[in-house]
Design a protein around this motif. Structure first.
Motif, PDB file in Angstrom:
ATOM      1  N   PRO A  24       0.830  -1.225   0.000  1.00 31.91           N
ATOM      2  CA  PRO A  24       0.000   0.000   0.000  1.00 31.91           C
ATOM      3  C   PRO A  24       0.852   1.257   0.000  1.00 31.91           C
ATOM      4  N   GLU A  25       2.008   1.203   0.680  1.00 32.85           N
ATOM      5  CA  GLU A  25       2.956   2.326   0.705  1.00 32.85           C
ATOM      6  C   GLU A  25       4.345   1.749   0.476  1.00 32.85           C
ATOM      7  N   PRO A  26       4.936   1.925  -0.719  1.00 30.19           N
ATOM      8  CA  PRO A  26       6.221   1.294  -1.037  1.00 30.19           C
ATOM      9  C   PRO A  26       7.336   1.749  -0.093  1.00 30.19           C
ATOM     10  N   LEU A  27       8.345   0.876   0.059  1.00 27.41           N
ATOM     11  CA  LEU A  27       9.523   1.232   0.846  1.00 27.41           C
ATOM     12  C   LEU A  27      10.374   2.217   0.057  1.00 27.41           C
ATOM     13  N   SER A  28      10.945   3.186   0.763  1.00 26.86           N
ATOM     14  CA  SER A  28      11.850   4.138   0.126  1.00 26.86           C
ATOM     15  C   SER A  28      13.214   3.474  -0.096  1.00 26.86           C
ATOM     16  N   GLN A  29      14.074   4.154  -0.849  1.00 23.18           N
ATOM     17  CA  GLN A  29      15.417   3.631  -1.107  1.00 23.18           C
ATOM     18  C   GLN A  29      16.179   3.446   0.205  1.00 23.18           C
ATOM     19  N   ARG A  30      16.048   4.406   1.130  1.00 28.50           N
ATOM     20  CA  ARG A  30      16.735   4.318   2.421  1.00 28.50           C
ATOM     21  C   ARG A  30      16.235   3.113   3.218  1.00 28.50           C
ATOM     22  N   GLU A  31      14.912   2.885   3.181  1.00 31.51           N
ATOM     23  CA  GLU A  31      14.348   1.759   3.926  1.00 31.51           C
ATOM     24  C   GLU A  31      14.773   0.430   3.316  1.00 31.51           C
ATOM     25  N   LEU A  32      14.875   0.374   1.990  1.00 31.46           N
ATOM     26  CA  LEU A  32      15.379  -0.834   1.353  1.00 31.46           C
ATOM     27  C   LEU A  32      16.836  -1.093   1.731  1.00 31.46           C
ATOM     28  N   GLU A  33      17.615  -0.017   1.856  1.00 30.18           N
ATOM     29  CA  GLU A  33      19.011  -0.159   2.274  1.00 30.18           C
ATOM     30  C   GLU A  33      19.098  -0.701   3.698  1.00 30.18           C
ATOM     31  N   VAL A  34      18.250  -0.157   4.592  1.00 33.37           N
ATOM     32  CA  VAL A  34      18.212  -0.651   5.972  1.00 33.37           C
ATOM     33  C   VAL A  34      17.799  -2.116   6.005  1.00 33.37           C
ATOM     34  N   LEU A  35      16.811  -2.477   5.186  1.00 35.90           N
ATOM     35  CA  LEU A  35      16.342  -3.862   5.129  1.00 35.90           C
ATOM     36  C   LEU A  35      17.469  -4.802   4.718  1.00 35.90           C
ATOM     37  N   ASP A  36      18.253  -4.383   3.733  1.00 35.09           N
ATOM     38  CA  ASP A  36      19.365  -5.211   3.277  1.00 35.09           C
ATOM     39  C   ASP A  36      20.421  -5.383   4.380  1.00 35.09           C
ATOM     40  N   LEU A  37      20.691  -4.328   5.139  1.00 34.94           N
ATOM     41  CA  LEU A  37      21.674  -4.413   6.223  1.00 34.94           C
ATOM     42  C   LEU A  37      21.152  -5.276   7.372  1.00 34.94           C
ATOM     43  N   ILE A  38      19.850  -5.228   7.629  1.00 31.89           N
ATOM     44  CA  ILE A  38      19.254  -6.137   8.631  1.00 31.89           C
ATOM     45  C   ILE A  38      19.438  -7.575   8.182  1.00 31.89           C
ATOM     46  N   ASN A  39      19.249  -7.810   6.867  1.00 32.52           N
ATOM     47  CA  ASN A  39      19.410  -9.159   6.306  1.00 32.52           C
ATOM     48  C   ASN A  39      20.841  -9.659   6.474  1.00 32.52           C
ATOM     49  N   GLN A  40      21.798  -8.729   6.519  1.00 28.26           N
ATOM     50  CA  GLN A  40      23.193  -9.097   6.723  1.00 28.26           C
ATOM     51  C   GLN A  40      23.512  -9.388   8.190  1.00 28.26           C
ATOM     52  N   GLY A  41      22.525  -9.172   9.072  1.00 25.55           N
ATOM     53  CA  GLY A  41      22.715  -9.475  10.488  1.00 25.55           C
ATOM     54  C   GLY A  41      23.296  -8.341  11.307  1.00 25.55           C
ATOM     55  N   LEU A  42      23.310  -7.108  10.770  1.00 23.62           N
ATOM     56  CA  LEU A  42      23.898  -5.983  11.489  1.00 23.62           C
ATOM     57  C   LEU A  42      22.948  -5.465  12.563  1.00 23.62           C
ATOM     58  N   ALA A  43      23.528  -5.064  13.696  1.00 21.75           N
ATOM     59  CA  ALA A  43      22.761  -4.422  14.755  1.00 21.75           C
ATOM     60  C   ALA A  43      22.489  -2.970  14.380  1.00 21.75           C
ATOM     61  N   ASN A  44      21.565  -2.312  15.101  1.00 21.42           N
ATOM     62  CA  ASN A  44      21.206  -0.925  14.789  1.00 21.42           C
ATOM     63  C   ASN A  44      22.418  -0.004  14.788  1.00 21.42           C
ATOM     64  N   LYS A  45      23.285  -0.186  15.783  1.00 22.62           N
ATOM     65  CA  LYS A  45      24.462   0.669  15.880  1.00 22.62           C
ATOM     66  C   LYS A  45      25.366   0.497  14.669  1.00 22.62           C
ATOM     67  N   ASP A  46      25.538  -0.750  14.213  1.00 23.38           N
ATOM     68  CA  ASP A  46      26.392  -1.007  13.037  1.00 23.38           C
ATOM     69  C   ASP A  46      25.746  -0.480  11.765  1.00 23.38           C
TER      70      ASP A  46
END
Length: 907
Positions: free
Chosen positions: A843-865
């Motif tokens: 309903p509301e697409p993810l922005s480029q920044r949110e997609l970048e955050v999603l990819d880093l979460i997928n890599q297992g990074l913590a919020n601080k990293d």
């Protein structure tokens, strides 16, 4: 600096008796939150708890208390220190708040500690040893608050010489408490044998052990009394090679009445029998019962000799006899002094009533079923009890009276009306008021001698009817009735001024005359203090603070809340009773701390109000609570939660309007802001079409509604319409001193000017708004505006000047800008065809920044990293994660990754 040795659990003597039956009781189970180990000194409390802790699978935070810890800030610093010492992480903010917040703001860090424990999720045991040192009423209330909101898996153990002044009865009903009392601490036969053999080095036969256990019931105090009566330990060896304890063979009760009581000096023996009628003892009470002046000396003597006297505090003022000992004394007194004991009981109850222990005195009267005395006491004290928050007990006591006693007394019937009113059972009041008026008319016709009393009751009836009229939106009748009460009030003996002026304040508030409402509520607070009516003081002070906040006097509103709370806590000082909570005051504090950008403190005042919502409360209070709840969620960007709370508030306000004695806040106006913030322009359009014809009697609500209309008009591209909507409000808000709304009006007006290209004029109006916000201490008001206004604010020269408010606002706006989702071209926001296809179905697409955050979460990074990788602040990362959780409709990282793979947003 904290003394870390206070966090060390004492090492038990290896010779100590292992008491598995008691350790089992201390184990966590079911809904239990509290182990309460209470006994006089020397009963082995600390040893028992220490032994249990050594076997407990939970992590234990131990704190040994002393007399210096009876101070709220120090106590909570040590509690937090105990958890940190044993490995709990995430308490840094809580510890910092404890070091700088005021005593009145401690609920914030306490709530923070609760939240950290909830987030940790691990089972913890908190042991507070020597809790009898804690006697500060404010601190006891904070401990009660802490216990009420503990997350699952947390178990608190209190070891104390006296029963703590906490709401234990309420907790016991909820099955939260495991009580380890002296009776349980008494040694069993097996424990007694191990005690004498392993600990004391005495060899006793099984028969001797059994005999000792039977005589003393394993109770150390009974053994001490035996020694007082001449018992001793025989060191000679018996023929069987065992030692023998030389004790009388009779039962403990016989022993107390004969061997102990008869061997006491005559003054002590008479004192014990004369005071057995008292459930609690203090020197003044005992003097009144005995007609003497030496009771303090005798109490201290009993305490020194351990004559079954149990201290109820740590400064030897209040005591009680052990129940078994008191029963034995009462039995002897009734046998030999039956006339004296009734007279002494009456003296005891009279002393309790005169010295302010009214509830305890009434309980004694009810227990003895002296209904005529109960009627007299309720007639004298019932009104103040009701206004002190004890309307439900008063209702119960009235119900225990014989029917004819209640029906023949106008004063008691009026008391029942007030109790039902405070219990929010207004639907049954009309018949009772009619019955009461008929009764008073009959007394007048019969020339009843108490004409002044009848006039007072008529005033009370008028006052109740004024509140009922408000609930039916009959403002004129309500005002007329209240003014009539004010004209008659000085001719009555009944203390009604505080409640009456509270009604006057509600009337003026409903009309939007805030200055007059402030004057009336100030009088209500003053008279409430004189009349000792804590509930009225709290409600009046809370509404007063709410008005002061809306007028732009945040500091004055906070001072009002603090001063009123301190007075109420001082004069409603029994921590065993639930803490008096005012919907108005807590709601005002939520708004104040939310506006000052202190959301954690705001949430700490919201927490106890949510119980009222969940358990059912008066509809007007329900609306106010849900309104401030929604506003707080809106400020923090939790828009869906805000919408749900505000829709509920609007629904209740609409369905239950006839039961609300004031016009509640304009919840739908805040809903419109939520629609705009979430981009639901269709809902905003629908709202403006429905709301344009709404009518409000309270100008504050009318202004709030018109401001939201102007916001929607700007968002729809009609800035000229918005300015036309706001123009008349600017003058009226300033004339009526509605300064908070005036700032908001100027902010929206400046945005409309900017949309029309009138940049210079827009900056001038904006500067005026910021200057007024600075004077009042408003902060979130600026943060909740559109990105355009926030950006213009940051560029204003006034915000670049030195000053604490300027720096805090600048930092807040900068942080918001970092967290702001950037506007991007949809094609640039997609990295590949798969992402495009998956993203576009949302309903509301993810922005480029949110997609970048999603990819880093997928890599297992913590919020601080993630923050380090992206070169942004951790708060910005949290904002992006919150946004993508909302867009994906998930609640955790695992769910987000699963949903992203389902949508082919991740490889």
């Amino acid at each position: 600096m904290l003394l870390t040795t206070k966090f060390l659990r004492p090492t038990a003597d290896p010779r100590s008796v292992q008491r598995d039956r008691l350790s089992t009781l201390l184990q966590p189970e079911g809904a239990k939150r509290l182990n309460l180990v209470v006994a006089p000194a020397g009963f082995g409390k600390t040893t028992l708890v220490s032994q249990w802790c050594s076997q407990s699978p939970s992590t234990v935070a131990w704190l040994s208390l002393d007399e210096h810890d009876d101070e709220p800030r120090r106590f909570w610093q040590y509690v937090v220190g105990a958890f940190e010492h044993n490995g709990l992480v995430g308490l840094e903010q809580c510890r910092q708040q404890l070091s700088h917040c005021s005593l009145q703001e401690l609920e914030g860090p306490i709530t923070g500690l609760i939240n950290v424990l909830a987030a940790d999720g691990a089972p913890w045991s908190l042991v507070l040893d020597d809790y009898h040192f804690i006697r500060d009423p404010q601190l006891q209330r904070q401990v009660s608050y802490f216990m009420d909101y503990l997350p699952p898996g947390i178990l608190v153990t209190l070891a104390s010489r006296t029963e703590p002044a906490l709401p234990l009865s309420r907790w016991r009903v909820r099955r939260w408490v495991e009580d380890i009392h002296p009776g349980l601490l008494a040694f069993s036969e097996d424990e007694c044998q191990r005690f004498f053999h392993d600990t004391m080095g005495l060899e006793l036969s099984e028969q001797e052990i059994r005999r000792i256990c039977s005589k003393t019931e394993g109770w150390v105090a009974a053994m001490q009394l035996s020694a007082l009566s001449g018992g001793n330990i025989d060191d000679q060896k018996s023929g069987a090679g065992h030692q023998r304890v030389d004790l009388d063979e009779r039962r403990i009760s016989d022993y107390v009445l004969t061997e102990v009581l008869e061997q006491q000096p005559a003054p002590v023996r008479d004192f014990l029998l004369d005071t057995a009628c008292c459930p609690r003892l203090c020197a003044s009470l005992c003097d009144a019962v005995r007609g003497t002046t030496n009771s303090q000396v005798l109490l201290e003597q009993l305490l020194r000799e351990n004559l079954f006297l149990i201290p109820l505090d740590t400064h030897n003022e209040w005591f009680r006899y052990h129940d078994l000992f008191r029963d034995a004394l009462l039995q002897r007194a009734r046998q030999f002094k039956p006339e004296d004991i009734d007279r002494q009981w009456q003296r005891a109850v009279h002393w309790l009533l005169v010295h302010g222990h009214v509830q305890e005195g009434i309980s004694q009267i009810v227990q003895h079923k002296d209904w005529s005395w109960l009627a007299k006491v309720l007639a004298e004290h019932g009104n103040n009890l009701i206004h002190g928050g004890f309307h439900l007990p008063v209702l119960s006591w009235l119900d225990s009276l014989p029917t004819n006693t209640l029906q023949d007394s106008p004063q008691l019937l009026m008391l029942r009306v007030w109790a039902l009113f405070f219990a929010n059972r207004v639907d049954v009041l009309e018949p009772l008021l009619g019955e009461l008026e008929d009764m008073l008319d009959k007394q007048v016709a019969d020339s009843h001698p108490d004409a002044e009393g009848a006039l007072g009751l008529q005033s009370e009836i008028s006052l109740i009817r004024s509140y009922l009229a408000r609930s039916k939106s009959d403002d004129k009748s309500a005002s007329d009735l209240t003014q009539q009460v004010l004209r008659d009030i000085d001719h009555t003996r009944i203390p009604l001024k505080s409640v009456t002026y509270y009604g006057v304040g509600l009337d003026y508030y409903g009309k939007g005359n805030l200055a007059a409402a402030e004057d009336a509520l100030t009088s209500a607070v003053r008279y409430g203090e004189l009349e000792r009516k804590p509930s009225t003081v709290l409600s009046s002070g809370g509404l007063l603070a709410w008005i002061q906040y809306n007028r732009g006097d945040i500091d004055e509103a906070l001072d009002t809340c603090t001063r009123v709370r301190q007075w109420v806590d001082q004069h409603h000082s029994d921590p065993r009773q639930p803490m008096l909570i005012s919907c108005w005051q807590n709601s005002a504090l939520i708004e104040i701390y939310r506006e000052r950008n202190e959301p954690q403190l705001a949430a700490s005042y919201l927490a106890p109000l949510l119980d009222h919502v969940n358990n059912g409360t008066e509809p007007g209070q329900h609306v106010v609570i849900q309104y401030v709840r929604g506003h707080l969620a809106f400020s923090e960007g939790r828009y869906q939660e805000a919408i749900e709370a505000l829709e509920d508030a609007a629904s209740v306000a609409r369905r239950r309007r006839e039961h609300i004695v004031f016009e509640p806040p304009a919840c739908s106006a805040m809903l419109a802001r939520c629609y705009l913030a979430t981009g639901h322009m269709d809902l905003a359009k629908e709202w403006i079409q429905q709301v344009s014809n709404d009518r409000f009697t309270n100008p504050l609500n009318r202004e709030q509604n018109q401001i939201s209309i102007a916001r929607v008009q700007v968002a729809l591209g009609h800035p000229a319409d918005a300015m036309a909507t706001l123009a008349p409000l600017r003058l009226s808000a300033e004339q009526d001193q509605h300064y908070r709304h005036l700032v908001e009006i100027q902010l929206v007006y400046s945005e409309a000017l900017f949309a029309e290209g009138k940049t210079k004029e827009a900056e001038q109006v904006l500067a005026q708004a910021v200057q007024r916000a600075s004077e009042a201490g408003f902060m979130r008001l600026l943060a909740e505006e559109s990105p355009t206004i926030r950006q213009l604010c940051r560029a204003l020269p006034v915000l670049k000047a030195p000053g604490r408010w300027n720096s805090r606002v600048t930092a807040m706006l900068s942080e918001l800008e970092e967290a702001e989702v950037p506007e991007t071209n949809p094609e640039e926001a997609l990295t590949d065809t798969q992402q495009a296809s998956g993203n576009t179905v949302l309903p509301e697409p993810l922005s480029q920044r949110e997609l970048e955050v999603l990819d880093l979460i997928n890599q297992g990074l913590a919020n601080k990293d993630i923050a380090n990788t992206m070169g942004v602040a951790p708060t910005t990362v949290k904002a992006h994660i919150r946004n993508l959780y909302g867009k994906l409709a998930v609640g955790s990282r695992t769910e987000a990754l699963a949903k992203a793979r389902e949508l082919r947003l991740l490889a």
